[in-house]
Design a protein around this motif. Structure first.
Motif, short mmCIF file in Angstrom:
data_model
loop_
_atom_site.label_atom_id
_atom_site.label_comp_id
_atom_site.label_asym_id
_atom_site.label_seq_id
_atom_site.Cartn_x
_atom_site.Cartn_y
_atom_site.Cartn_z
N GLU A 1 0.97 -1.15 0.01
CA GLU A 1 -0.04 -0.09 0.08
C GLU A 1 0.91 1.39 -0.19
O GLU A 1 1.80 1.34 0.86
CB GLU A 1 -0.89 -0.07 1.27
N TRP B 1 -1.40 6.95 0.84
CA TRP B 1 -2.75 6.64 1.29
C TRP B 1 -3.02 6.67 2.80
O TRP B 1 -4.39 7.04 3.11
CB TRP B 1 -3.13 5.30 1.03
N TYR B 2 -1.97 6.88 3.51
CA TYR B 2 -2.34 7.08 4.88
C TYR B 2 -1.74 8.50 5.47
O TYR B 2 -1.56 8.59 6.67
CB TYR B 2 -1.89 5.93 5.76
N SER C 1 -2.06 12.07 -3.97
CA SER C 1 -3.37 11.76 -4.20
C SER C 1 -4.16 12.93 -4.81
O SER C 1 -5.05 12.43 -5.49
CB SER C 1 -3.94 11.88 -2.58
N HIS D 1 -12.17 -0.84 2.01
CA HIS D 1 -10.94 -0.52 1.49
C HIS D 1 -10.34 -1.63 1.05
O HIS D 1 -10.42 -2.80 1.67
CB HIS D 1 -10.20 0.29 2.35
N GLY E 1 -7.74 5.79 6.18
CA GLY E 1 -6.64 6.37 5.67
C GLY E 1 -6.95 7.63 5.19
O GLY E 1 -7.62 8.39 5.93
N ASN E 2 -6.75 8.17 3.98
CA ASN E 2 -7.12 9.67 3.74
C ASN E 2 -8.36 9.63 3.05
O ASN E 2 -8.90 10.57 2.83
CB ASN E 2 -6.08 10.22 2.47
N PHE F 1 -9.72 4.70 -4.51
CA PHE F 1 -8.59 4.08 -5.39
C PHE F 1 -8.43 4.66 -6.88
O PHE F 1 -9.69 4.93 -7.28
CB PHE F 1 -8.68 2.57 -5.41
N GLY G 1 -6.43 6.91 -2.85
CA GLY G 1 -6.60 6.57 -1.71
C GLY G 1 -6.98 4.72 -1.54
O GLY G 1 -7.34 4.36 -2.66
N PRO G 2 -7.23 4.47 -0.47
CA PRO G 2 -7.65 3.03 -0.32
C PRO G 2 -8.97 2.37 -0.49
O PRO G 2 -9.28 1.35 -0.44
CB PRO G 2 -7.11 2.71 1.23
#
Length: 342
Positions: free
Chosen positions: A3, A7-8, A15, A51, A163-164, A168, A171-172
């Motif tokens: 990952e 994303w986090y 992003s 996610h 995460g954010n 996708f 992000g996740p």
């Protein structure tokens, strides 16, 4: 895949750069969620994630299976068999199949509960019913519209959250959050932390239950590692959660090695890990899912026999609440199917 770190992170140029792609992906995924699925004829309970990556879904499936059996049900797990070469439908046989055939999660689950693997989930439903299933537990597939779900139980990690919060690949998230929440029948928050607070509140405000649970180390696993210094490795969605669970259970972790989710370990990688552990007088430990990928059709190869699996179970703070929910879901599902069949 590993990952991406962004994303986090709350704000990332990467992003923002990927937002146009995420908008297209999210629109397609959101549209799919609105489609009506095929009625399996028996109750279908789905255990999923909002996610990509790990959150404790497999232990949740096993906990659900145990409660269903306590209620007198005969559950069969339905999986797509991610990472396996067989399209199915096929009943997973741990003595005959390897992870390369059916995927690591189905192989691990099949040691506890009947599991059918099928890329076409409709074929999987037919095979599960032929095995005498009274209820199908879908391992993942929440975003897949092929089969109508009678209830969907979503798992989220309290420490990681979502995460954010982007779709996708920005992000996740597998789909925009509002349509996913709208189809959620219960949320399970695993572990400690505040990262899942907002999503839990969003589910609760719709009148849906939010359940708390934690991972508990198996007594036999703890006994096998008592007083030992360990080298831990994992190729799961969140390897750090595995390392944290080890330490929280009182295990002294000296060395950590994280791999991508579903990583196919090579002989050289395993031999390197074993050599490192031997050099520093450490016990090599991994997850049950990772060990499933190391098993061939003839069992564990000699080089992997000294690796200790660390088993965990998911324990709910109030299992009675989930048991009551399951009873209600099953009753409503059967009542609905009875009415539509008349």
């Amino acid at each position: 895949m590993h990952e991406p770190d962004f994303w986090y992170r709350p704000s990332s140029w990467m992003s923002r750069l990927l937002m146009p792609l995420a908008a297209v992906y999210g629109a397609v995924a959101g549209h799919r969620l609105r489609r009506e699925g095929f009625d399996a004829g028996i109750p279908v309970l789905c255990v999923g994630n909002y996610h990509v990556g790990g959150a404790g879904k497999t232990p949740a499936v096993l906990a659900l299976v145990k409660l269903l059996r306590d209620l007198g049900e005969t559950p069969v797990v339905l999986s797509r068999g991610y990472g396996g070469r067989l399209r199915g439908p096929v009943m997973v046989d741990p003595d005959r199949h390897a992870a390369a055939d059916v995927g690591d999660e189905p192989l691990m689950l099949a040691r506890t509960v009947p599991v059918t693997v099928a890329r076409d989930r409709l074929d999987g439903v037919a095979l599960a019913r032929s095995q005498g299933a009274t209820v199908i537990v879908m391992d993942d597939g929440f975003q897949n519209p092929a089969i109508a779900k009678d209830a969907s139980l979503i798992v989220v990690d309290a420490g990681r959250g979502l995460g954010n919060g982007c779709v996708f690949p920005a992000g996740p998230l597998r789909a925009p959050l509002p349509p996913q929440i709208a189809r959620t029948d219960a949320l399970v928050v695993i572990g400690d932390g505040a990262a899942a607070g907002k999503i839990a509140a969003a589910v609760a405000v719709r009148g849906k239950p939010v359940l708390s649970a934690h991972l508990k180390a198996d007594d036999a696993s703890l006994a096998s590692l008592s007083g030992k210094r360990v080298a831990a490795f994992a190729g799961i969605g969140d390897p750090n959660r595995f390392f944290r669970t080890l330490r929280a259970s009182g295990v002294e972790v000296v060395l950590e090695r994280a791999f991508a989710d579903h990583h196919p370990f090579s002989q050289g990688e395993i031999e390197t890990l074993i050599a490192q552990a031997r050099r520093d007088a450490l016990t090599l430990v991994t997850t049950e899912k990772d060990l499933a990928r190391l098993r061939g059709r003839g069992g564990l190869p000699d080089r992997a026999r000294e690796i200790v699996p660390f088993a965990v179970t998911l324990e709910f703070e109030d299992a009675a609440d989930l048991r009551k929910l399951l009873s209600e879901w099953l009753f409503k599902a059967r009542e609905k199917k009875f009415r539509t069949s008349k």
